[in-house]
Scaffold this motif. Structure first.
Motif, mmCIF file in Angstrom:
data_model
loop_
_atom_site.group_PDB
_atom_site.id
_atom_site.type_symbol
_atom_site.label_atom_id
_atom_site.label_comp_id
_atom_site.label_asym_id
_atom_site.label_seq_id
_atom_site.Cartn_x
_atom_site.Cartn_y
_atom_site.Cartn_z
ATOM 1 N N TYR A 1 10.502 17.407 -4.203
ATOM 2 C CA TYR A 1 9.183 17.311 -4.210
ATOM 3 C C TYR A 1 8.637 18.161 -3.374
ATOM 4 C CZ TYR A 1 3.864 16.507 -4.535
ATOM 5 O OH TYR A 1 2.604 16.893 -4.243
ATOM 6 N N GLU A 2 8.519 19.559 -3.395
ATOM 7 C CA GLU A 2 8.138 20.307 -2.503
ATOM 8 C C GLU A 2 6.425 20.138 -2.193
ATOM 9 O OE1 GLU A 2 10.399 22.117 -0.982
ATOM 10 O OE2 GLU A 2 11.987 21.842 -2.243
ATOM 11 N N GLY A 3 5.727 19.410 -2.971
ATOM 12 C CA GLY A 3 3.778 19.414 -2.574
ATOM 13 C C GLY A 3 3.597 20.346 -2.893
ATOM 14 N N ASP B 1 -0.889 9.737 -4.242
ATOM 15 C CA ASP B 1 -0.957 9.320 -5.779
ATOM 16 C C ASP B 1 -0.434 10.845 -6.427
ATOM 17 O OD1 ASP B 1 -2.660 8.216 -5.759
ATOM 18 O OD2 ASP B 1 -4.341 8.742 -6.007
ATOM 19 N N ARG B 2 -0.149 11.588 -5.179
ATOM 20 C CA ARG B 2 0.836 13.115 -6.021
ATOM 21 C C ARG B 2 2.295 12.697 -5.575
ATOM 22 N NH1 ARG B 2 -1.648 18.276 -4.817
ATOM 23 N NH2 ARG B 2 -0.170 18.906 -5.378
ATOM 24 N N GLY C 1 8.276 16.259 2.960
ATOM 25 C CA GLY C 1 6.999 16.611 3.347
ATOM 26 C C GLY C 1 6.182 15.440 3.548
ATOM 27 N N THR C 2 5.142 15.031 5.195
ATOM 28 C CA THR C 2 4.995 13.920 5.675
ATOM 29 C C THR C 2 3.336 13.637 4.583
ATOM 30 O OG1 THR C 2 5.524 15.144 7.780
ATOM 31 C CG2 THR C 2 3.924 12.688 8.003
ATOM 32 N N LEU C 3 3.664 12.338 4.281
ATOM 33 C CA LEU C 3 2.935 11.446 3.275
ATOM 34 C C LEU C 3 1.190 11.352 4.087
ATOM 35 C CD1 LEU C 3 4.327 8.394 2.491
ATOM 36 C CD2 LEU C 3 3.749 10.605 0.982
ATOM 37 N N PRO D 1 0.577 -1.035 0.137
ATOM 38 C CA PRO D 1 -0.029 0.082 -0.044
ATOM 39 C C PRO D 1 0.764 1.295 0.122
ATOM 40 C CG PRO D 1 0.652 -1.535 2.314
ATOM 41 C CD PRO D 1 1.153 -2.314 1.353
ATOM 42 N N GLY D 2 -0.016 1.960 -0.045
ATOM 43 C CA GLY D 2 0.809 3.475 0.306
ATOM 44 C C GLY D 2 1.740 3.907 -1.381
ATOM 45 N N VAL D 3 3.618 4.762 -1.643
ATOM 46 C CA VAL D 3 3.630 5.372 -2.381
ATOM 47 C C VAL D 3 3.836 4.248 -3.710
ATOM 48 C CG1 VAL D 3 5.533 6.197 -3.554
ATOM 49 C CG2 VAL D 3 4.428 7.022 -1.356
ATOM 50 N N SER D 4 4.323 2.903 -3.385
ATOM 51 C CA SER D 4 4.471 2.213 -4.640
ATOM 52 C C SER D 4 3.359 2.000 -4.777
ATOM 53 C CB SER D 4 4.359 0.778 -3.617
ATOM 54 O OG SER D 4 4.345 0.237 -2.643
ATOM 55 N N ALA D 5 2.006 1.846 -4.611
ATOM 56 C CA ALA D 5 0.677 0.512 -4.618
ATOM 57 C C ALA D 5 0.426 1.978 -5.982
ATOM 58 C CB ALA D 5 -0.306 0.723 -3.893
#
Length: 218
Positions: A216-218, A193-194, A182-184, A13-17
């Motif tokens: 990646y600064e968001g 997703d971002r 930043g914090t997920l 789950p998370g970023v990898s997904a």
């Protein structure tokens, strides 16, 4: 013609997904290597329901022989790897006075060493235009002392990406890490997703102006 292939190391789950979904939307077939069956198969089932070709393997990426066998098997199934995405890291809440040397080495084996295993195993299947992407973190520059090993991992893997890119670029293969500053979270600019969008953009950046680290600064 066959579809391009992304191989996600540390799938779950998370970023990898989110990375797997993002590349699948662009027409990629997906190979997933993870440690735990349920999240890997849940993600695979979701992608297959969308018509995506997916292959999976389960392995502990710190078990070099098992990981190499699984990675090679996935790559052989597709006959190619166009993007190798590396996601693993270990979060261990211990400060430098609590952290044992064996703990640190185990975490570095996961968060840094396993990238070597992944690249070495898939190198025969990475051709001109191939990409290696890595999920980085601001912990590389601003470590939280209560999770001291995470900062070491993220600084180490970013450094390794620079060396991998220098080694592979003459063959047209490039490597890049995306430093997530930043914090997920479940909403806002730092959703998985971002971050996946940022990783896709990094993988498809102009090779004439290639950067091996992109914040990646968001």
């Amino acid at each position: 013609m066959t579809n391009p292939v992304i191989l996600v190391v540390g799938a779950g789950p998370g970023v990898s997904a989110s990375v797997a979904r993002r590349f699948a939307r662009e027409g990629y077939d997906v190979a997933l290597l993870g440690r735990d069956r349920d999240p890997v198969e849940t993600l695979a089932g979701e992608l297959r329901a969308r018509g995506v070709r997916v292959e999976t393997r389960l392995a502990d990426v710190t078990d070099v022989e098992a990981a190499r066998e699984s990675l090679t098997g996935l790559a052989q199934t597709f006959g190619r790897v166009d993007v190798l995405h590396f996601n693993p890291s270990a979060f261990r809440e211990k400060d430098p006075l609590e952290l044992e040397v064996d703990d640190l080495l185990a975490d570095v084996a996961l968060g840094v060493g396993a990238l070597l295993t992944a690249v070495q195993a898939t190198r025969p299947f990475l051709q001109d235009g191939g990409r290696v992407t890595v999920t980085g973190s601001m912990a590389a520059d601003q470590p939280w002392h209560r999770a001291a090993s995470l900062g070491v991992q993220k600084a180490g893997v970013r450094n390794l990406v620079h060396s991998l890119d220098a080694t592979l670029r003459d063959d047209g293969i490039r490597a890049v890490s995306v430093t997530v500053r930043g914090t997920l979270s479940g909403d806002g600019p730092f959703t998985p997703d971002r971050v996946a969008d940022a990783l896709y953009d990094a993988a498809t950046q102009d090779e004439q102006h290639w950067r091996t680290e992109i914040p990646y600064e968001g």
